[in-house]
Design a protein around this motif. Structure first.
Motif: not given
Lengths: 348, 298
Positions: B122-123, B127-133, B135, B137, B141, B147, B149-150
């Motif tokens: 859920h959190n 995803l929260e760590a990804c600095p490029t966006g 990852l 949601r 959900d 791929q 953007i990573c």
């Protein structure tokens, strides 16, 4: 996908299997962890960072940030007397946007997409926070250095001097961020050693950066500012030492201390705390007691800088070991190590 | 072209069109954007056939990880990785120290098998760590790596509390289970759940799955398997430390560590504020002390 390539993709070092399969979940295979593990395989994945490259960046970024911060402080406190220190601070702050940024891009696994870091700004990701700290620090420090260099060529243009002066404060503020955000970056992971002590590790990284910055600025400076910077370095090393004690206490309490039993743990204890903190503290104290001996002071500076660099590399390497050892991560991820209160940050 | 012979034979679908909302036929649920979907993996039903691993590799076109035997029961896959998004754990409980137990507890007795997968938290720390966006949601959900953007910074790898996300050495990008994002878009059940012959892996709407899971635990308790519990359902082990519930959750019969799962994982992003705050306060204090020392008359 050719067959040859598929074979090469297998695990680099397959874990040593237990003598029989049924011993996989037999308890008591580690003296730190009574419970079962899954064939001794890691429970979390270690960070795929190159420890020398990223550790080198954390050191250089911290050094650059601290140099900018201390140069600004010296300028405010001493004025023209601190001019050589300010000049050296500007030069040192160039380490971050040049070599430091280069190391970061080198460590990406798809480096040509480095600019994707600038797509978003995310308060939950210290790497995103750090990207913007590095960007703004680079901007302000380059502006300051360029304006200062230009004003030596064109001394009649007073706005250049004013620009260099105006860039000092924002460079100092973002420089403080450069010294610390890297600790938050490591702590905001599931690597047990980094996650165990977020607060004291940040104090360690910050004070070690300031000690390195003061040491680099004071080296070869025979004036009054240099002598005082030696005292600043001594103070920062003392703060580093205190935070180190708190960190190790937390490691023992949360059960991640076994990750420091390996070679990198020895580097962390003997190399970083011994030769990189206690030794320069003694040397600085001895130098100051004699009314500042340049030789002792320089020796202390070199030890401080080396210790500051090794702190980052050894923290990263010991963190990898903690991630690769299931006994450490299982012991760390026990309910008694959960935060006491739920966080108020980042509600979804 | 390196194409398996069978794939060449089946180069085109025999159907003239897709079955609309096929998941209604196979999983009894219509896939609609804006709702939460997930997996309920009931390990008491797992027979260790690895059909999920194969279906995942086939649908997602993933290469093999490990050619050879590990010597660790029937688990020759090893672990979840950039190329392995379903992994069946094999745990042999009975017969430790050369002795065979002469009593067996109900369900799975001395064998534990569990099909592990990305938990789609859920959190989600990755995803929260990804600095490029990269990852993000999805509208279902779930958590997916884009791929295109990573940039392979690798920060999501240590962020994951379950050791799921991995960087591929082939393309230098992070990969993990997408909960078959492309199939969900087309109204299909994810490949692993569709292929599971015992319905150990169930796909569905999250609330529905959680209700089913509660009932299954109650049923197992009635049948005498008192050690059955949920991992990752709201308020249960796995959904600790502000992670919230896990969209892919499990029914287990032994302690989490047996299945290589942490007992009390935490949300990594909660350490950002304490770390940055304390560190900056210390640096500010030292800078003030430096100012005081430098302005001193001495």
């Amino acid at each position: 996908m050719s067959e040859r390539l598929a074979t090469e993709l297998g695990p680099k070092q397959p874990p040593v299997p237990p003598p029989t399969a049924s011993q996989a979940s037999a308890p008591g295979r580690s003296r730190h962890w009574e419970g079962p593990t899954y064939y001794g395989r890691p429970q979390v994945k270690a960070a795929p960072f190159n420890n020398w490259v990223v550790g080198g960046y954390i050191f250089l970024g911290g050094l650059a940030g601290a140099a900018a911060l201390l140069a600004a402080v010296a300028d405010r406190a001493r004025g023209p007397e601190a001019a050589p220190t300010v000049r050296r601070g500007r030069a040192l702050s160039m380490l971050a946007p040049t070599l430091g940024a280069g190391l970061l891009i080198y460590d990406l696994h798809t480096p040509r997409r480095f600019y994707n870091m600038l797509r978003v700004a995310k308060p939950t990701s210290p790497m995103s926070i750090g990207t913007w700290i590095l960007m703004s620090f680079s901007g302000f420090s380059i502006l300051g250095a360029a304006a200062a260099a230009a004003s030596r060529w064109l001394p009649r243009l007073s706005f250049l001097r004013r620009t260099a002066k105006a860039a000092q404060l924002p460079a100092a503020v973002t420089g403080a961020g450069m010294t610390t955000y890297t600790a938050a970056l490591l702590s905001a992971t599931s690597t047990p050693l980094w996650a165990a002590a977020p607060r004291s590790m940040a104090v360690r990284f910050g004070s070690s950066s300031l000690a390195a910055g003061a040491a680099a600025l004071s080296m070869g400076d025979t004036g009054r500012v240099g002598r005082t910077l030696d005292k600043v370095a001594l103070l920062a090393l003392a703060a580093d030492l205190a935070a180190t004690c708190v960190s190790h206490n937390t490691y023992r309490r949360t059960g991640v201390a076994p990750a420091l039993e390996g070679d990198w743990g020895k580097v962390e204890k003997l190399g970083v705390t011994g030769l990189g903190t206690l030794l320069p503290m003694g040397l600085y104290a001895a130098s100051l007691a004699r009314g500042r001996s340049p030789a002792l002071s320089t020796l202390a500076g070199i030890a401080t800088l080396a210790g500051s660099a090794m702190l980052r590399v050894s923290t990263m390497a010991a963190g990898d070991e903690s991630a690769n050892r299931p006994d450490v991560s299982f012991r760390f991820n026990q309910p008694q190590n959960l935060p006491k209160r739920p966080s108020r940050w980042f509600r979804r | 072209m390196d194409m398996p012979a069978r794939a060449a034979e089946e180069s085109a679908s025999r159907l003239d069109r897709m079955i609309p909302n096929e998941s209604e036929l196979t999983a009894g649920v219509r896939v609609e954007p804006g709702k939460s979907y997930g997996f309920f993996t009931d390990t008491t039903l797992c027979i260790g056939c690895k059909a999920c691993e194969v279906a995942c590799k086939e649908w997602n076109n993933l290469p093999a990880d490990n050619i050879g035997l590990t010597g660790q029961s029937y688990d020759n896959t090893g672990a979840l990785s950039a190329n392995t998004w379903r992994h069946v754990n094999f745990i042999e409980k009975a017969g430790t120290c050369g002795l065979r137990e002469n009593t067996q507890s109900p369900f799975q007795s001395g064998w534990l098998m569990m099909s592990d997968v990305c938990k789609h938290c859920h959190n989600a720390p990755c995803l929260e760590a990804c600095p490029t966006g990269a990852l993000f949601r999805t509208e279902f959900d779930t958590v997916v790596v884009q791929q295109d953007i990573c940039n392979g910074c690798g920060y999501c790898v240590p962020a994951c509390p379950f050791g799921v996300v991995d960087l591929s050495e082939l393309d230098g990008k992070a990969h993990k289970c997408t909960l078959c994002y492309d199939r969900l878009k087309g109204g299909l059940e994810p490949a692993c759940a569709k292929s599971c012959p015992t319905d150990s892996i169930q796909f569905g709407e999250l609330e529905d799955l959680q209700g089913r899971a509660e009932k299954r635990v109650a049923q197992l308790h009635e049948l005498g398997a008192s050690n059955a519990y949920l991992y990752g359902a709201p308020g249960s082990p796995g959904a600790t430390g502000d992670l919230g519930h896990l969209n892919a959750f499990f029914l287990l019969t032994d302690r989490p560590e047996t299945y290589n799962l942490p007992a009390a994982p935490t949300r990594a992003a909660n350490r950002v504020a304490p770390s940055l705050g304390t560190g900056l306060a210390a640096v500010a204090g030292l800078a003030l002390a430096a100012f005081a020392l430098l302005s001193g008359r001495d």
